[in-house]
Design an enzyme around this catalytic site. Structure first.
Site, PDB file in Angstrom:
ATOM      1  N   ASP A 168       0.834  -1.212   0.000  1.00  0.00           N
ATOM      2  CA  ASP A 168       0.000   0.000   0.000  1.00  0.00           C
ATOM      3  C   ASP A 168       0.869   1.262   0.000  1.00  0.00           C
ATOM      4  OD1 ASP A 168      -2.313   1.463  -0.007  1.00  0.00           O
ATOM      5  OD2 ASP A 168      -2.735   1.184   2.124  1.00  0.00           O
TER       6      ASP A 168
ATOM      7  N   HIS B 253       2.562   3.394  -9.056  1.00  0.00           N
ATOM      8  CA  HIS B 253       2.445   1.947  -9.290  1.00  0.00           C
ATOM      9  C   HIS B 253       3.683   1.420 -10.026  1.00  0.00           C
ATOM     10  CE1 HIS B 253      -1.425   1.867  -7.550  1.00  0.00           C
ATOM     11  NE2 HIS B 253      -2.025   2.566  -8.492  1.00  0.00           N
TER      12      HIS B 253
ATOM     13  N   LEU C  61      11.780 -20.851  -4.810  1.00  0.00           N
ATOM     14  CA  LEU C  61      11.090 -19.751  -4.131  1.00  0.00           C
ATOM     15  C   LEU C  61       9.701 -19.581  -4.743  1.00  0.00           C
ATOM     16  CD1 LEU C  61      10.949 -17.129  -2.379  1.00  0.00           C
ATOM     17  CD2 LEU C  61      12.125 -15.945  -4.239  1.00  0.00           C
TER      18      LEU C  61
HETATM   19  C1  FPP Z   1      -2.030   0.055  -3.275  1.00  0.00           C
HETATM   20  O1  FPP Z   1      -1.544   1.375  -3.265  1.00  0.00           O
HETATM   21  C2  FPP Z   1      -1.474  -0.664  -4.418  1.00  0.00           C
HETATM   22  C3  FPP Z   1      -2.224  -1.261  -5.387  1.00  0.00           C
HETATM   23  C4  FPP Z   1      -3.696  -1.278  -5.391  1.00  0.00           C
HETATM   24  C5  FPP Z   1      -1.588  -1.917  -6.538  1.00  0.00           C
HETATM   25  C6  FPP Z   1      -0.291  -2.606  -6.275  1.00  0.00           C
HETATM   26  C7  FPP Z   1       0.383  -2.772  -7.563  1.00  0.00           C
HETATM   27  C8  FPP Z   1       1.703  -2.747  -7.770  1.00  0.00           C
HETATM   28  C9  FPP Z   1       2.726  -2.687  -6.709  1.00  0.00           C
HETATM   29  C10 FPP Z   1       2.239  -2.770  -9.150  1.00  0.00           C
HETATM   30  C11 FPP Z   1       1.865  -3.960  -9.986  1.00  0.00           C
HETATM   31  C12 FPP Z   1       2.186  -5.249  -9.384  1.00  0.00           C
HETATM   32  C13 FPP Z   1       2.890  -6.228  -9.934  1.00  0.00           C
HETATM   33  C14 FPP Z   1       2.906  -7.550  -9.267  1.00  0.00           C
HETATM   34  C15 FPP Z   1       3.691  -6.063 -11.163  1.00  0.00           C
HETATM   35  P1  FPP Z   1      -2.568   2.577  -3.391  1.00  0.00           P
HETATM   36  O2  FPP Z   1      -2.725   2.908  -4.831  1.00  0.00           O
HETATM   37  O3  FPP Z   1      -3.857   2.217  -2.703  1.00  0.00           O
HETATM   38  O4  FPP Z   1      -1.808   3.707  -2.646  1.00  0.00           O
HETATM   39  P2  FPP Z   1      -2.457   4.892  -1.782  1.00  0.00           P
HETATM   40  O5  FPP Z   1      -3.079   4.249  -0.568  1.00  0.00           O
HETATM   41  O6  FPP Z   1      -1.288   5.742  -1.455  1.00  0.00           O
HETATM   42  O7  FPP Z   1      -3.463   5.567  -2.667  1.00  0.00           O
END
Ligand code: FPP
Length: 236
Positions: A23, A40, A133
């Site tokens: 997050d 992201h 892994l």
């Molecule tokens: C939450 O942060 C994150 C997500 C909903 C997406 C996670 C995705 C990635 C790390 C990239 C793609 C993954 C792979 C496996 C290649 P948020 O957007 O809710 O952050 P915020 O709380 O600051 O708004």
């Protein structure tokens, strides 16, 4: 992943499985006056480093929450950006030399994903089977959805009554042990529908660090917290 602290950390069988709620990508980007997609992208880059680091310190299974059943409600542009990153990641899984020791598993309801993405996922899972892994990538994943799916599968198989073992073995994670430690970055103190069944006895670790900034030292800190706790599994 660079470590400031020179002391190498190593885990044993008590910490076989670590799961991450990644997050804070959006806030990381906003702090830089950039669109959320930029966060992201940075998150995806750090995800690769984190997985590598976990493997290096002896963790056998890593699970990450990449896209939840609720994430479809985000702006289309953001959803597309995350799916694009996943596609790029699948490319890397197939072609990068340093990705060749990972066994990839995707957990979640993949039936609604684009057909080409589903086919790539199946290929990556098939080709990587048997490696050391294990990396579980939760994609279109929701903990409740997973339990409902498992119960329906058991009913379809003719079960009239089920045990906890039956449910565990019908989950998307059937071939992984339950997580020993769940780490959530970004400062929120909740599980957000992640591994609800499997988290029954997991240790939880929350940090304010935003996912793209999570470092080797931060992981070491979470590991130290894990070893400082006593896991009693309901006993004394
Ligand atoms: C939450 O942060 C994150 C997500 C909903 C997406 C996670 C995705 C990635 C790390 C990239 C793609 C993954 C792979 C496996 C290649 P948020 O957007 O809710 O952050 P915020 O709380 O600051 O708004």
């Amino acid at each position: 992943m660079q470590k400031k602290d020179k002391e190498p950390i190593r885990v044993d069988e008590r910490l076989a499985h670590i799961a991450f709620i990644m997050d804070g990508n959006g806030r990381w980007a906003q702090r830089r006056m950039m669109p959320r997609e930029y966060g992201h992208k940075a998150g995806a880059a750090n995800f690769k480093k984190v997985v590598r680091y976990c493997g290096n310190i002896g963790i056998k299974t890593v699970t990450v929450y990449a896209f939840s059943t609720e994430n479809w409600s985000r702006p289309q542009r953001e959803v597309e950006a995350i799916l694009r990153l996943l596609n790029e990641y699948l490319d890397a899984c197939e072609h990068d030399r340093e990705a060749q020791d990972i066994r990839y598993r995707f957990i979640g309801d993949r039936s609604v994903l684009p057909a080409d993405l589903q086919a790539r996922i199946e290929r990556v899972e098939r080709v990587s089977a048997g490696r050391v892994l294990t990396l579980n990538i939760a994609l279109n994943y929701g903990g409740r959805d997973e339990i409902v799916h498992a119960c329906n599968a058991l009913i379809a198989a003719g079960k009239k009554a089920v045990t906890a073992e039956d449910i565990s073995s019908a989950l998307y994670t059937a071939d992984s042990p339950d997580p020993d430690l769940i780490v959530r970055t970004g400062g929120e103190l909740r599980l957000s529908n992640f591994l609800l069944w499997q988290a029954a006895y997991a240790e939880l670790y929350f940090t304010d660090v935003l996912w793209p900034d999570l470092s080797a030292d931060d992981i070491d800190e979470a590991v130290r917290h894990f070893y400082a706790r006593q896991r009693r599994y309901g006993g004394v």
